[in-house]
Design an enzyme around this catalytic site. Structure first.
Site, PDB file in Angstrom:
ATOM      1  N   LYS A 168      21.773  51.405  96.498  1.00 19.53           N
ATOM      2  CA  LYS A 168      21.755  49.819  95.947  1.00 19.53           C
ATOM      3  C   LYS A 168      21.961  48.737  97.057  1.00 19.53           C
ATOM      4  CE  LYS A 168      22.299  52.059  92.145  1.00 19.53           C
ATOM      5  NZ  LYS A 168      20.791  52.671  91.463  1.00 19.53           N
ATOM      6  N   TYR A 192      24.310  61.588  80.984  1.00 13.73           N
ATOM      7  CA  TYR A 192      24.710  61.011  82.171  1.00 13.73           C
ATOM      8  C   TYR A 192      25.934  61.348  82.728  1.00 13.73           C
ATOM      9  CZ  TYR A 192      25.532  57.138  85.188  1.00 13.73           C
ATOM     10  OH  TYR A 192      26.052  56.232  86.294  1.00 13.73           O
ATOM     11  N   TYR A 238      24.738  61.538  90.687  1.00 10.51           N
ATOM     12  CA  TYR A 238      23.366  61.364  91.216  1.00 10.51           C
ATOM     13  C   TYR A 238      22.853  62.583  92.102  1.00 10.51           C
ATOM     14  CZ  TYR A 238      23.930  56.828  88.942  1.00 10.51           C
ATOM     15  OH  TYR A 238      24.259  55.706  88.152  1.00 10.51           O
TER      16      TYR A 238
END
Length: 333
Positions: free
Chosen positions: A49, A262, A288
């Protein structure tokens, strides 16, 4: 010339390194595996990010914002890094977090701890099915009534502007490949909000590179994720004036490693995190990169790649989440 690609802040000195994973490659007996260490990017504890925020925060500053507002899960890497960017720039930051399945725990560790340590101005926790965008807009209105100006950043920083961060990363990878004489046949990355994969694809297209990108889903099924990434790829390409046809088949997302959902652990993820730690001394995360590496390992084992292929795994960060699930990695006595 479209100047938007050059309007950015800089939170990292130089390039993130690429390392060859000799022992992991040997263990799997497949292609040569390399890793790009975007977990070592600037801002607190690093992660992908950071690249997106270089463009998003530049836009926020250009618009005269004094507060960043963003959203994500309680252990969101994106929220951590947005808050860190706000601290770096002398801005305030407010976070909208969705409540996890096991309930919200105010004393949670990992990224949640860092939200408090970094000094989030406000943390708003909403139900898992709540409308994060609506809540962010409400917070922005409250600030406006006090004479302040908020800048809203979508989940994952994944819009056209944020995707420019990974256009720049694709160019960086091409430069590193040229410098070392190592061309990469594939880049494998976790894909969730879509900006990282879309940006990589746009960046390789801009360089007329033959490198293919495989996204390993951390949520959604294949069709939904490929549609999401394709839409963002097309809009990003349109924003920067990228010429050429964008074919749907260029977007490849692998959904067999999501598991029940998730952030829900899987046996394949646990194996992948342990294997990389114990062969290379590199920490992945359970949400992730652990699932993305599980996907890469699975694809190698089923013969997806040629022996002489060069595979670049993008490490998108997220290690603080490891400390929220010690029971997955510590054997029972």
């Amino acid at each position: 010339m479209n100047p938007i690609r050059y309007e950015r802040r800089r939170y990292t000195t130089g390039q993130s390194p690429i390392e060859k994973l000799e022992r992991l490659s040997s263990h799997l007996g497949g292609p040569a595996i390399f890793i790009k260490r975007d977990d070592q990017l600037g801002l607190t504890v690093g992660g992908n990010k950071t690249r997106k925020l270089e463009y998003l925060v530049a836009d926020a500053l250009r618009q005269g914002a004094d507060t960043l507002i963003t959203c994500g899960a309680v252990q969101s890497n994106h929220c951590r890094l947005t808050l860190a960017a706000a601290v770096r720039e002398g801005l305030k930051c407010q976070l909208v977090l969705t409540e996890p399945a096991d309930g919200y725990h105010p004393q949670a560790s990992g990224n949640h701890l860092l939200f408090h340590l970094l000094g989030a101005e406000k943390i708003e926790v909403i139900p898992a099915d709540g409308d994060m965008q609506l809540v962010m807009e409400k917070l922005a209105q409250e600030l406006a009534s006090k004479g302040r100006k908020a800048y809203l950043i979508p989940v994952g920083g994944s819009n056209e502007l944020g995707s420019l961060g990974y256009m720049a990363c694709a160019e960086e990878i091409e430069q590193q490949a040229w410098e070392t004489g190592t061309a990469y046949d594939y880049v494998v990355t976790a894909t969730g909000s879509g900006g990282t994969q879309a940006g990589l694809l746009a960046g390789f297209m801009a360089r007329q590179s033959n490198t293919k990108v495989i996204g390993v889903n951390v949520s959604r099924d294949r069709a939904a994720q490929e549609s999401k990434v394709l839409d963002l790829l097309r809009s990003t390409a349109g924003m920067v004036g990228l010429q050429g046809e964008i074919r749907a088949e260029s977007v490849v997302c692998e959904d067999r490693y999501v598991g029940p959902g998730y952030a829900v652990p899987t046996a394949e993820m646990v194996e992948a995190v342990k294997l990389v730690a114990q062969t290379e001394g590199i920490l992945l995360d359970p949400v992730y990169t652990g699932k993305a590496m599980a996907g890469l390992i699975g694809l190698i084992r089923e013969g997806r790649f040629a022996k002489d292929d060069h595979i670049l795994f993008l490490h998108t960060g997220g290690s603080p989440a490891l400390y929220t699930v010690p029971q997955l990695f510590i054997p029972e006595s």
